[in-house]
Design an enzyme around this catalytic site. Structure first.
Site, PDB file in Angstrom:
ATOM      1  N   THR A  13       0.822  -1.213   0.000  1.00 13.32           N
ATOM      2  CA  THR A  13       0.000   0.000   0.000  1.00 13.32           C
ATOM      3  C   THR A  13       0.859   1.268   0.000  1.00 13.32           C
ATOM      4  OG1 THR A  13      -0.212  -0.370   2.367  1.00 13.32           O
ATOM      5  CG2 THR A  13      -2.157  -0.806   1.051  1.00 13.32           C
ATOM      6  N   VAL A  14       1.934   1.274   0.789  1.00 15.47           N
ATOM      7  CA  VAL A  14       2.733   2.500   0.866  1.00 15.47           C
ATOM      8  C   VAL A  14       3.470   2.762  -0.446  1.00 15.47           C
ATOM      9  CG1 VAL A  14       4.671   3.638   2.031  1.00 15.47           C
ATOM     10  CG2 VAL A  14       2.929   2.451   3.374  1.00 15.47           C
ATOM     11  N   LYS A 104      10.240   1.580  10.463  1.00 12.94           N
ATOM     12  CA  LYS A 104      10.594   1.980  11.832  1.00 12.94           C
ATOM     13  C   LYS A 104      11.405   0.931  12.572  1.00 12.94           C
ATOM     14  CE  LYS A 104       6.009   0.498  12.373  1.00 12.94           C
ATOM     15  NZ  LYS A 104       4.605   0.774  12.289  1.00 12.94           N
ATOM     16  N   GLU A 128      10.780  10.670   7.732  1.00 16.26           N
ATOM     17  CA  GLU A 128       9.558  11.252   8.302  1.00 16.26           C
ATOM     18  C   GLU A 128       8.486  10.196   8.556  1.00 16.26           C
ATOM     19  OE1 GLU A 128       8.801  14.911   8.962  1.00 16.26           O
ATOM     20  OE2 GLU A 128       7.729  13.470  10.187  1.00 16.26           O
ATOM     21  N   GLY A 133       3.313   8.389  11.475  1.00 19.54           N
ATOM     22  CA  GLY A 133       2.600   8.385  10.200  1.00 19.54           C
ATOM     23  C   GLY A 133       2.680   9.707   9.467  1.00 19.54           C
ATOM     24  N   GLU A 189      -1.926  -5.953  12.612  1.00 22.38           N
ATOM     25  CA  GLU A 189      -1.325  -7.092  11.937  1.00 22.38           C
ATOM     26  C   GLU A 189      -1.949  -8.389  12.460  1.00 22.38           C
ATOM     27  OE1 GLU A 189       1.514  -6.426   9.963  1.00 22.38           O
ATOM     28  OE2 GLU A 189       1.472  -4.305  10.453  1.00 22.38           O
ATOM     29  N   ASP A 200       6.351  -1.241  19.264  1.00 25.43           N
ATOM     30  CA  ASP A 200       6.319  -0.329  18.121  1.00 25.43           C
ATOM     31  C   ASP A 200       6.452   1.131  18.578  1.00 25.43           C
ATOM     32  OD1 ASP A 200       5.527   0.174  15.144  1.00 25.43           O
ATOM     33  OD2 ASP A 200       4.159   1.433  16.308  1.00 25.43           O
ATOM     34  N   LYS A 204       9.620   3.950  17.835  1.00 29.52           N
ATOM     35  CA  LYS A 204       9.459   5.319  17.337  1.00 29.52           C
ATOM     36  C   LYS A 204      10.049   6.323  18.324  1.00 29.52           C
ATOM     37  CE  LYS A 204       5.347   3.990  14.750  1.00 29.52           C
ATOM     38  NZ  LYS A 204       3.896   3.724  14.922  1.00 29.52           N
ATOM     39  N   GLY A 302      -1.906   4.735   7.360  1.00 32.14           N
ATOM     40  CA  GLY A 302      -2.709   4.852   6.151  1.00 32.14           C
ATOM     41  C   GLY A 302      -1.826   5.055   4.942  1.00 32.14           C
TER      42      GLY A 302
END
Lengths: 328, 328
Positions: A13-14, A104, A128, A133, A189, A200, A204, A302
């Site tokens: 998707t990304v 990440k 970024e 996100g 997931e 996670d 970050k 997203g």
């Protein structure tokens, strides 16, 4: 018009989002920057599964076709997991490419090494999209430095956990039921351990620590608590007091330079900036010496938010080419 | 090490803040950018009233000593009111200087002309500090464009009004009493008309409109309502319903490109991003096509937030000099 040749590693998707934005905004980018962006190659795992028709772009499952091509200027990396992403980006940097990553897990661990490597090769590493996100927290902190000093960073850095906490509160359902809904809606997931266990968010936080303080605390010194122990009565008790649980990652630099980090659920009162951060949104509060507290809130995940953050990184790299006349 | 010579026009709190930050962060800026920043000249109204000792800097009350000096690279403008600020900055641009302004009244009206002029002379006009104080909204929107499209901007853009609304709610006092307290604490001018009447928020909205949409609506088409009509019972009624008044400036672009703006008090519910924005804080919510909604909240005014935004502008100008290798 000069052309910048880019490659996209990974076409989930990304990766697809990056491609779409670069096509849709091609003319706007030309007008604004003076450059044409050419998506030269895309690395896929399975050539048979590519959904889009991609005229003029080489679709390959052999990364060396990309990494050995001296024409590529910039590599977008949208793969999951530490490896082979780290190895690919190291090679790309070694070849003199700028790299833009959304990874990440890889960057929390290998970010310092990649940044150092890039410095030697005089290229840029942009990340970024690794953190929060679509919230431009990396760019914001970068631009605050070096005119200011960061003292503390805290925030909601995992959209999945925040979605689950929001569902539990709004619908009075259990952690397990909320997690199943997050999975059904594609926000979690199949193995949600890293999200709901806090790993996670921790990763970050480490990326932000490297950026803001130039270093990370020892990983084993940072207590990490997930949201998986919170029960229906816990959430109901909080709501009775008009409070909301948020899963907050927090890091502070003390006067002697020691870093203190923590990751875990925190009760938040109405009027606090994190109170209204519901669903898959992320939020970051940066406390600095000159500015005071600055809060950023936005979509934590997203296709388009992540991909547009990465295209924003590309524009930053391009923008740097512009020279301005300074007389002295 | 190469040196960048800057001049500061106006030496009130903001001008002094710029000077202090440039001194305090001199080495960090050298290390990060490779440039030494030299505060070459400061324009003051009254040479007898300068509080700081300023070794190595020319303090003058004659602007031509600055504008006619070909050595100056960058001019910081921290004067109040449209004139003579606009004339000074026009001349500085004409001489090939980059300019950095905090002057919202001047920039709302003359910003488009200055930006155009700067384009012809190939210099930069930076104006982060004109809007929302220390909240980096100009830089954030600039970096979203051109990879994204802004659809709507709304926010709390006047710290004085927000302070007064907060006081009225928390202490149950009248508008007049809250205004007096704002004045006593230095948050409101002796003539507070522009702040409490909504004109100041309107001007900032017009600056954001130019940035995000490339144009402004006709000024007379934007209804502007201040907070000066709100009574103790109005605020009490809102609080009973758990609501808070915020003074919100809002602009939307419609599908046909028409801009619709408004400025006035709005009732906000708990959980809304503007609910917790109390005191002199400012907030801006940007809705875009790809990103969704992005919220920024931070200090709306103050010596260091404003000055550090302007020093951040300088670092952006310097950063642009850096060239990166693009092979094609």
């Amino acid at each position: 018009m000069p052309t910048i040749k880019v490659a996209i590693l990974g076409f989930g998707t990304v990766g697809e989002g990056i491609y779409r934005i670069l096509q849709e905004r091609k003319e706007a980018i030309q007008k604004e920057t003076g450059y044409t962006i050419d998506v030269h190659s895309i690395l896929v795992r399975n050539k048979g599964k590519v959904r889009l028709t991609i005229p003029g772009t080489k679709v390959t499952d052999d990364v060396q076709e990309i990494l050995s091509n001296p024409e590529i200027d910039v590599v977008f990396e949208a793969i999951v997991g530490e490896e082979p992403a780290y190895t690919y980006l190291s090679e790309a940097i070694e070849k003199g490419c700028h790299v833009i990553t959304a990874n990440k897990a890889m960057f929390a661990k290998h970010g310092p090494a990649l940044l150092k490597h890039a410095q030697f090769r005089d290229v840029k590493v942009c990340y970024e999209a690794t953190t929060a996100g679509g919230v431009p927290i990396i760019r914001t902190i970068s631009s605050l430095l070096p005119a200011d000093r960061v003292r503390r960073i805290r925030g909601v850095l995992n959209g999945t956990s925040n979605f689950i906490l929001t569902k539990m509160r709004e619908e009075g359902i259990s952690f397990e039921a909320a997690l199943r809904e997050a999975q059904a809606r594609g926000f979690a997931e199949a193995d949600p351990t890293d999200d709901v266990g806090g790993m996670d968010a921790f990763r970050k936080l480490m990326i932000l620590s490297t950026l803001a303080f130039g270093k990370q605390p020892d990983w084993q010194d940072v207590p990490i608590v997930g949201i998986d122990q919170l029960t229906i009565p816990d959430i109901a008790d909080a709501s009775k007091g008009n409070l909301r649980y948020r899963h907050v990652a927090n890091i502070t630099i003390e006067a002697d330079g020691t870093l203190r980090g923590s990751v875990g659920p925190v009760l938040i009162e109405p009027g606090h900036q994190l109170y209204g951060v519901d669903g898959v949104d992320n939020a970051v509060i940066v406390d600095t010496e000159h500015l005071g507290a600055l809060t950023l809130i936005g979509p934590g995940a997203g296709m388009y938010p992540t991909a547009s953050a990465m295209v924003g990184d590309l524009l930053q790299i391009i923008g740097k080419r512009e020279t301005v006349a300074l007389t002295s």
